[in-house]
Design a protein around this motif. Structure first.
Motif, PDB file in Angstrom:
ATOM      1  N   SER A 132       6.598 -26.289 -53.247  1.00 27.53           N
ATOM      2  CA  SER A 132       7.697 -25.505 -53.831  1.00 27.53           C
ATOM      3  C   SER A 132       7.213 -24.153 -54.346  1.00 27.53           C
ATOM      4  O   SER A 132       8.001 -23.374 -54.871  1.00 27.53           O
ATOM      5  CB  SER A 132       8.377 -26.289 -54.957  1.00 27.53           C
ATOM      6  N   GLY A 133       5.891 -23.883 -54.221  1.00 27.49           N
ATOM      7  CA  GLY A 133       5.348 -22.594 -54.630  1.00 27.49           C
ATOM      8  C   GLY A 133       4.582 -22.616 -55.932  1.00 27.49           C
ATOM      9  O   GLY A 133       4.045 -21.595 -56.357  1.00 27.49           O
ATOM     10  N   PHE A 134       4.501 -23.743 -56.586  1.00 26.80           N
ATOM     11  CA  PHE A 134       3.756 -23.875 -57.832  1.00 26.80           C
ATOM     12  C   PHE A 134       2.268 -23.897 -57.506  1.00 26.80           C
ATOM     13  O   PHE A 134       1.806 -24.734 -56.740  1.00 26.80           O
ATOM     14  CB  PHE A 134       4.166 -25.166 -58.558  1.00 26.80           C
ATOM     15  N   VAL A 135       1.509 -22.963 -58.075  1.00 29.21           N
ATOM     16  CA  VAL A 135       0.062 -22.888 -57.848  1.00 29.21           C
ATOM     17  C   VAL A 135      -0.632 -23.334 -59.135  1.00 29.21           C
ATOM     18  O   VAL A 135      -0.523 -22.673 -60.165  1.00 29.21           O
ATOM     19  CB  VAL A 135      -0.372 -21.456 -57.475  1.00 29.21           C
ATOM     20  N   VAL A 136      -1.327 -24.441 -59.081  1.00 24.11           N
ATOM     21  CA  VAL A 136      -1.980 -24.982 -60.276  1.00 24.11           C
ATOM     22  C   VAL A 136      -3.174 -24.102 -60.635  1.00 24.11           C
ATOM     23  O   VAL A 136      -4.162 -24.054 -59.918  1.00 24.11           O
ATOM     24  CB  VAL A 136      -2.436 -26.439 -60.069  1.00 24.11           C
ATOM     25  N   SER A 137      -3.045 -23.403 -61.755  1.00 26.81           N
ATOM     26  CA  SER A 137      -4.156 -22.583 -62.235  1.00 26.81           C
ATOM     27  C   SER A 137      -4.953 -23.321 -63.308  1.00 26.81           C
ATOM     28  O   SER A 137      -6.143 -23.071 -63.464  1.00 26.81           O
ATOM     29  CB  SER A 137      -3.643 -21.255 -62.791  1.00 26.81           C
ATOM     30  N   HIS A 138      -4.297 -24.217 -64.019  1.00 21.76           N
ATOM     31  CA  HIS A 138      -4.953 -24.987 -65.079  1.00 21.76           C
ATOM     32  C   HIS A 138      -4.375 -26.397 -65.116  1.00 21.76           C
ATOM     33  O   HIS A 138      -3.160 -26.567 -65.108  1.00 21.76           O
ATOM     34  CB  HIS A 138      -4.739 -24.333 -66.449  1.00 21.76           C
ATOM     35  N   ASP A 139      -5.252 -27.380 -65.154  1.00 18.63           N
ATOM     36  CA  ASP A 139      -4.866 -28.779 -65.293  1.00 18.63           C
ATOM     37  C   ASP A 139      -5.262 -29.212 -66.698  1.00 18.63           C
ATOM     38  O   ASP A 139      -6.445 -29.362 -66.992  1.00 18.63           O
ATOM     39  CB  ASP A 139      -5.570 -29.627 -64.238  1.00 18.63           C
ATOM     40  N   LEU A 140      -4.273 -29.389 -67.561  1.00 17.18           N
ATOM     41  CA  LEU A 140      -4.545 -29.763 -68.944  1.00 17.18           C
ATOM     42  C   LEU A 140      -4.551 -31.276 -69.138  1.00 17.18           C
ATOM     43  O   LEU A 140      -4.526 -31.757 -70.273  1.00 17.18           O
ATOM     44  CB  LEU A 140      -3.533 -29.091 -69.883  1.00 17.18           C
ATOM     45  N   LYS A 141      -4.575 -32.001 -68.028  1.00 18.10           N
ATOM     46  CA  LYS A 141      -4.678 -33.469 -68.021  1.00 18.10           C
ATOM     47  C   LYS A 141      -3.542 -34.086 -68.822  1.00 18.10           C
ATOM     48  O   LYS A 141      -2.423 -33.630 -68.783  1.00 18.10           O
ATOM     49  CB  LYS A 141      -6.042 -33.927 -68.554  1.00 18.10           C
ATOM     50  N   GLY A 142      -3.830 -35.141 -69.551  1.00 19.43           N
ATOM     51  CA  GLY A 142      -2.839 -35.806 -70.370  1.00 19.43           C
ATOM     52  C   GLY A 142      -2.019 -36.815 -69.595  1.00 19.43           C
ATOM     53  O   GLY A 142      -2.144 -36.974 -68.382  1.00 19.43           O
ATOM     54  N   SER A 143      -1.164 -37.509 -70.322  1.00 23.57           N
ATOM     55  CA  SER A 143      -0.269 -38.496 -69.740  1.00 23.57           C
ATOM     56  C   SER A 143       1.096 -38.357 -70.403  1.00 23.57           C
ATOM     57  O   SER A 143       1.213 -38.646 -71.590  1.00 23.57           O
ATOM     58  CB  SER A 143      -0.814 -39.899 -69.950  1.00 23.57           C
ATOM     59  N   ARG A 174      -1.460 -36.544 -79.360  1.00 25.47           N
ATOM     60  CA  ARG A 174      -0.496 -36.009 -78.405  1.00 25.47           C
ATOM     61  C   ARG A 174      -0.176 -34.544 -78.692  1.00 25.47           C
ATOM     62  O   ARG A 174      -0.373 -34.065 -79.798  1.00 25.47           O
ATOM     63  CB  ARG A 174       0.787 -36.825 -78.424  1.00 25.47           C
ATOM     64  N   LEU A 175       0.322 -33.871 -77.657  1.00 23.98           N
ATOM     65  CA  LEU A 175       0.918 -32.555 -77.817  1.00 23.98           C
ATOM     66  C   LEU A 175       2.421 -32.749 -77.799  1.00 23.98           C
ATOM     67  O   LEU A 175       2.948 -33.471 -76.956  1.00 23.98           O
ATOM     68  CB  LEU A 175       0.536 -31.618 -76.671  1.00 23.98           C
ATOM     69  N   GLU A 176       3.093 -32.100 -78.713  1.00 29.35           N
ATOM     70  CA  GLU A 176       4.556 -32.086 -78.737  1.00 29.35           C
ATOM     71  C   GLU A 176       4.969 -30.684 -78.329  1.00 29.35           C
ATOM     72  O   GLU A 176       4.601 -29.706 -78.987  1.00 29.35           O
ATOM     73  CB  GLU A 176       5.080 -32.413 -80.139  1.00 29.35           C
ATOM     74  N   ARG A 179      12.201 -31.893 -75.799  1.00 30.98           N
ATOM     75  CA  ARG A 179      10.783 -32.052 -76.121  1.00 30.98           C
ATOM     76  C   ARG A 179      10.066 -32.807 -75.017  1.00 30.98           C
ATOM     77  O   ARG A 179      10.591 -33.753 -74.442  1.00 30.98           O
ATOM     78  CB  ARG A 179      10.628 -32.814 -77.432  1.00 30.98           C
ATOM     79  N   GLU A 180       8.839 -32.371 -74.764  1.00 29.20           N
ATOM     80  CA  GLU A 180       7.920 -33.104 -73.890  1.00 29.20           C
ATOM     81  C   GLU A 180       6.764 -33.583 -74.755  1.00 29.20           C
ATOM     82  O   GLU A 180       6.266 -32.830 -75.594  1.00 29.20           O
ATOM     83  CB  GLU A 180       7.369 -32.210 -72.774  1.00 29.20           C
ATOM     84  N   THR A 181       6.352 -34.819 -74.551  1.00 30.05           N
ATOM     85  CA  THR A 181       5.222 -35.391 -75.273  1.00 30.05           C
ATOM     86  C   THR A 181       4.128 -35.728 -74.273  1.00 30.05           C
ATOM     87  O   THR A 181       4.359 -36.459 -73.315  1.00 30.05           O
ATOM     88  CB  THR A 181       5.655 -36.660 -76.027  1.00 30.05           C
ATOM     89  N   ILE A 182       2.940 -35.164 -74.509  1.00 26.70           N
ATOM     90  CA  ILE A 182       1.796 -35.383 -73.628  1.00 26.70           C
ATOM     91  C   ILE A 182       0.726 -36.119 -74.431  1.00 26.70           C
ATOM     92  O   ILE A 182       0.260 -35.619 -75.454  1.00 26.70           O
ATOM     93  CB  ILE A 182       1.215 -34.047 -73.104  1.00 26.70           C
ATOM     94  N   LEU A 183       0.355 -37.306 -73.988  1.00 16.27           N
ATOM     95  CA  LEU A 183      -0.627 -38.134 -74.692  1.00 16.27           C
ATOM     96  C   LEU A 183      -2.044 -37.824 -74.216  1.00 16.27           C
ATOM     97  O   LEU A 183      -2.264 -37.546 -73.035  1.00 16.27           O
ATOM     98  CB  LEU A 183      -0.329 -39.608 -74.458  1.00 16.27           C
TER      99      LEU A 183
END
Length: 127
Positions: free
Chosen positions: A35-46, A92-94, A104-108
């Motif tokens: 879709s054109g999204f180029v991953v420049s950074h992978d901040l991992k998480g779940s 987590r990140l909120e 809100r998105e919650t990343i564990l």
């Protein structure tokens, strides 16, 4: 003998589920890339948190679901933690959002170091 067989079966089941999870995430990443999204950074998480810095976009990849947001939709990002009933710490990140289907998105994350590093990187890049 029976315990060893049960243990081996449990290990095989966990490996199978891990492989399935990895395959599903790989398919979603490929669709995101198409879709054109180029991953420049992978901040991992779940779920997994990915950045396309040049397009100023964030993607959240969970099993069976991919959500994309513009940097401008991010109102606030903060590191939170609390203790579960078993005494484990939940890091987590909120990510508070505006003009998005979800507020809100919650990343564990497995620990405070990983969560704080992701927070720092996201805040620096999303300015």
């Amino acid at each position: 003998m029976k315990k060893k067989l049960l243990f081996a079966g449990a290990v095989l089941l966990m490996l199978g589920l891990s492989l399935w999870n990895w395959q599903q995430t790989s398919v979603q990443k490929a669709m995101l890339s198409q879709s054109g999204f180029v991953v420049s950074h992978d901040l991992k998480g779940s779920p997994q948190l990915l950045l396309d810095h040049s397009a100023r976009r964030v993607a959240v990849i969970a099993i069976g679901d991919t959500r994309e947001y513009d940097y401008a939709q991010i109102r606030q990002v903060r590191y939170e933690f609390d203790f579960s009933a078993s005494g484990e710490v939940n890091h987590r990140l909120e990510i508070d959002l505006q003009n998005a289907p979800s507020a809100r998105e919650t990343i564990l994350y497995p620990g405070d170091f990983e969560a704080e590093a992701a927070l720092k990187q996201l805040l620096e890049l999303a300015r």
